[in-house]
Design a protein around this motif. Structure first.
Motif, PDB file in Angstrom:
ATOM      1  N   ALA A   3       0.849  -1.185   0.000  1.00 24.27           N
ATOM      2  CA  ALA A   3       0.000   0.000   0.000  1.00 24.27           C
ATOM      3  C   ALA A   3       0.884   1.234   0.000  1.00 24.27           C
ATOM      4  N   ALA A   4       0.534   2.212  -0.794  1.00 21.68           N
ATOM      5  CA  ALA A   4       1.336   3.432  -0.881  1.00 21.68           C
ATOM      6  C   ALA A   4       0.450   4.559  -1.406  1.00 21.68           C
ATOM      7  N   PHE A   5       1.005   5.764  -1.424  1.00 24.11           N
ATOM      8  CA  PHE A   5       0.278   6.886  -2.012  1.00 24.11           C
ATOM      9  C   PHE A   5       1.269   7.832  -2.659  1.00 24.11           C
ATOM     10  N   MET A   6       0.765   8.660  -3.568  1.00 21.07           N
ATOM     11  CA  MET A   6       1.553   9.697  -4.222  1.00 21.07           C
ATOM     12  C   MET A   6       0.690  10.941  -4.358  1.00 21.07           C
ATOM     13  N   LEU A   7       1.309  12.093  -4.334  1.00 18.68           N
ATOM     14  CA  LEU A   7       0.645  13.365  -4.607  1.00 18.68           C
ATOM     15  C   LEU A   7       1.177  13.924  -5.916  1.00 18.68           C
ATOM     16  N   ASP A   8       0.315  14.610  -6.672  1.00 17.54           N
ATOM     17  CA  ASP A   8       0.852  15.238  -7.884  1.00 17.54           C
ATOM     18  C   ASP A   8       1.808  16.371  -7.497  1.00 17.54           C
ATOM     19  N   TYR A   9       1.492  17.090  -6.405  1.00 20.01           N
ATOM     20  CA  TYR A   9       2.405  18.099  -5.860  1.00 20.01           C
ATOM     21  C   TYR A   9       2.475  17.914  -4.348  1.00 20.01           C
ATOM     22  N   ASP A  10       3.655  17.660  -3.820  1.00 19.19           N
ATOM     23  CA  ASP A  10       3.804  17.588  -2.367  1.00 19.19           C
ATOM     24  C   ASP A  10       4.482  18.838  -1.815  1.00 19.19           C
ATOM     25  N   VAL A  11       4.715  19.798  -2.704  1.00 13.42           N
ATOM     26  CA  VAL A  11       5.229  21.108  -2.297  1.00 13.42           C
ATOM     27  C   VAL A  11       4.198  22.154  -2.712  1.00 13.42           C
ATOM     28  N   LEU A  12       3.681  22.919  -1.751  1.00 15.59           N
ATOM     29  CA  LEU A  12       2.657  23.917  -2.003  1.00 15.59           C
ATOM     30  C   LEU A  12       3.213  25.316  -1.793  1.00 15.59           C
ATOM     31  N   THR A  13       2.508  26.302  -2.318  1.00 18.27           N
ATOM     32  CA  THR A  13       2.929  27.697  -2.180  1.00 18.27           C
ATOM     33  C   THR A  13       2.131  28.367  -1.072  1.00 18.27           C
ATOM     34  N   VAL A  14       2.819  29.076  -0.214  1.00 17.78           N
ATOM     35  CA  VAL A  14       2.184  29.718   0.926  1.00 17.78           C
ATOM     36  C   VAL A  14       1.177  30.779   0.463  1.00 17.78           C
TER      37      VAL A  14
END
Length: 545
Positions: A3-14
């Protein structure tokens, strides 16, 4: 099980509201051998209404006999027939005397109207009689028409399917031809914890039964549920798939039921998370994922739980823009295409054909704008544009078949069965005169002579049957028991004299001339197909030693 997961973006802009796609991924291990697998407790429920007369009932009988042939004495089977009346052709019993069951099936003839509910409920009762803690209990319901006797209300039938699933009996539905209610059969399969199939032409029935049985014989896990618990940093969760879901705790907790897990299967769940403008920099946990399932092994069934935090890193506005994860982007685009098909069907049902066309074209443009060279996405874009082109013609082109095809493609892709979407389109292209070299089927340029034999590691197989499976499992017509080969890796099919090879949702794919195939491919003598690390040579006649 992984089992695993991924994000399209794991870095967001403040200080900027954003949407993030989360892909939860569950990868099953190898399927069990016959001694290890769960006993099957099945009821086959066959529509024999008058519209089934001719080739429909003939191919259904052939498909049922295939099912019987591949069961063993550890399995139980009941056969129920329905028209305006319900008849139990075979009360639930161990599959011991296969010849006797074949003879019973030979006598099945079409007649009467369609009491779908009566036949299905009798099938559920037959399964209940042989239900055991370690058996896999399922009703296979096949229909070619509308439910016009007994219980006919779709919501009541769907609720009953959910109730039977809660009692431990799942339901798979199969719709044949152009006259059945696809919305009802999809809803029953979803609520019932089984699969849905569109048998668009009678001759497809045996391969559909084969697909369902292959899955049932390789179940390695059951009751897969993915839970998502979000923090205050997430304001909304939207599912791109079509799995049954429920929410609690004011929308903070979501639960998605993905059902049974087959050997070497990959199940994915893609969620769109809406995140408001975050005010502080650094790492944040925005959610927690929990995978729960019952793992099947030699010692029985064991409940497993895997939990993991979902974290993002909030950076300054002037920081470099991160790159999107390619795997997540591909999955999102394929699911957006599936959702667009659903939207197009709803619009076309209202006669809003311009709206339907626009929904398809928008996703085709999004795929092009993504600039990815993934063959699945390229094929998907072509398919979307062709469907949009057809809907531009209005009501004259939007018939029962087109609705069923588009709805089924959407449903397959939204339940981790995109390969079934591609296979359906491939079969449609095979039936169109002059379309084998266009519309998605990859044909060899020279259009050479179809091969008559296959050679692998010095073993030669005569290609005499119309359908031949290739894989590691011993019941394949061509057995290749090597690492890297899936249990049911590929299928060879003969159509109008041509011989096609089709990847059967394998782990390592089928490669020809350096390219992985994602649709049925027309073979010529002299070509080599690579399955995993194994090379298969297709040729004419026996090779000289």
């Amino acid at each position: 099980m992984q089992a695993a997961f991924m994000l399209d973006y794991d870095v967001l802009t403040v200080e900027r509201p954003q949407k993030v796609y989360l892909m939860a991924r569950f990868v099953a291990g190898p399927g069990p051998n016959d001694r290890q697998r769960k006993p099957l407790n099945l009821a086959l429920v066959i529509d024999r209404s008058g519209s089934m007369a001719g080739t429909k009932i003939d191919y259904t009988r052939q498909a049922a006999q295939f099912l019987v042939q591949h069961l063993t004495p550890k399995d139980s089977l009941a056969i129920v027939l329905y028209d305006d009346r319900v008849e139990t052709l075979l009360a639930a019993e161990r599959v011991v005397d296969k010849d006797a069951i074949h003879q019973l099936l030979e006598g099945v003839r079409a007649r009467g109207t369609t009491n779908l509910s009566g036949g299905w409920l009798e099938g559920c009762q037959q399964v209940a009689r042989h239900s055991q803690p370690m058996s896999l209990n399922r009703v296979l319901l096949m229909s070619d028409g509308l439910a016009n006797r007994g219980i006919t209300d779709p919501s009541a039938l769907t609720q009953l399917a959910r109730q039977k699933r809660d009692e431990g009996i799942s339901t798979t539905t199969m719709g044949m031809g152009q006259d059945f209610n696809e919305d009802l059969l999809m809803a029953m399969a979803e609520a019932g914890g089984g699969a849905y199939y569109f048998i668009e032409s009678p001759e497809v029935a045996p391969s559909i039964f084969q697909e369902e049985l292959s899955g049932l014989l390789s179940v390695v896990g059951q009751n897969l549920v993915i839970h998502l618990n979000t923090s205050s940093e997430v304001t909304q969760v939207r599912q791109l798939n079509a799995y049954p879901m429920s929410m609690s705790n004011h929308g903070r907790s979501s639960e998605f039921r993905l059902g049974d897990v087959y050997g070497e299967e990959v199940k994915t769940l893609v969620l769109e998370l809406s995140i408001p403008a975050l005010s502080s920099l650094g790492e944040k946990i925005i959610a927690t994922l929990r995978f729960e399932y019952d793992e099947i092994n030699n010692g029985g069934t064991h409940h497993r739980v895997q939990e993991m935090p979902v974290m993002v890193n909030v950076q300054a506005q002037d920081a470099a823009k991160p790159q999107a994860d390619v795997q997540v982007t591909q999955a999102v685009l394929l699911l957006r295409a599936a959702n667009a098909r659903q939207e197009a069907v709803r619009a076309a049902d209202r006669g809003a054909f311009h709206e339907a066309t626009q929904a398809l074209r928008e996703v085709a443009q999004a795929i092009e704008a993504a600039g990815l060279s993934d063959p699945q996405l390229l094929e998907e874009r072509v398919a979307l544009l062709k469907q949009a082109e057809k809907l531009e013609q209005g009501a004259q082109a939007y018939n029962d078949y087109e609705r069923k095809s588009m709805s089924s493609q959407a449903y397959y892709s939204m339940t981790s069965r995109h390969s079934s979407t591609v296979a359906l389109r491939g079969r449609e292209n095979m039936r169109k005169p002059g379309s084998a070299s266009q519309g998605g089927l990859r044909q060899n340029v020279a259009q050479g002579t179809p091969p008559t034999h296959l050679t692998w590691r010095g073993q030669t197989f005569a290609l005499t049957s119309d359908v031949m499976r290739i894989g590691r499992a011993p019941d394949n017509e061509i057995v290749i028991d090597q690492r890297g080969i899936s249990r049911y890796h590929a299928v060879l099919r003969r159509v109008d004299g041509a011989l096609y090879i089709e990847d059967n949702q394998s782990t390592n794919g089928v490669v020809i001339s350096g390219r992985a195939i994602h649709q049925p491919y027309s073979l010529s003598a002299g070509e080599v197909a690579v399955l995993g690390e194994e090379k298969l040579m297709f040729h004419l006649g026996e090779l000289s030693s």
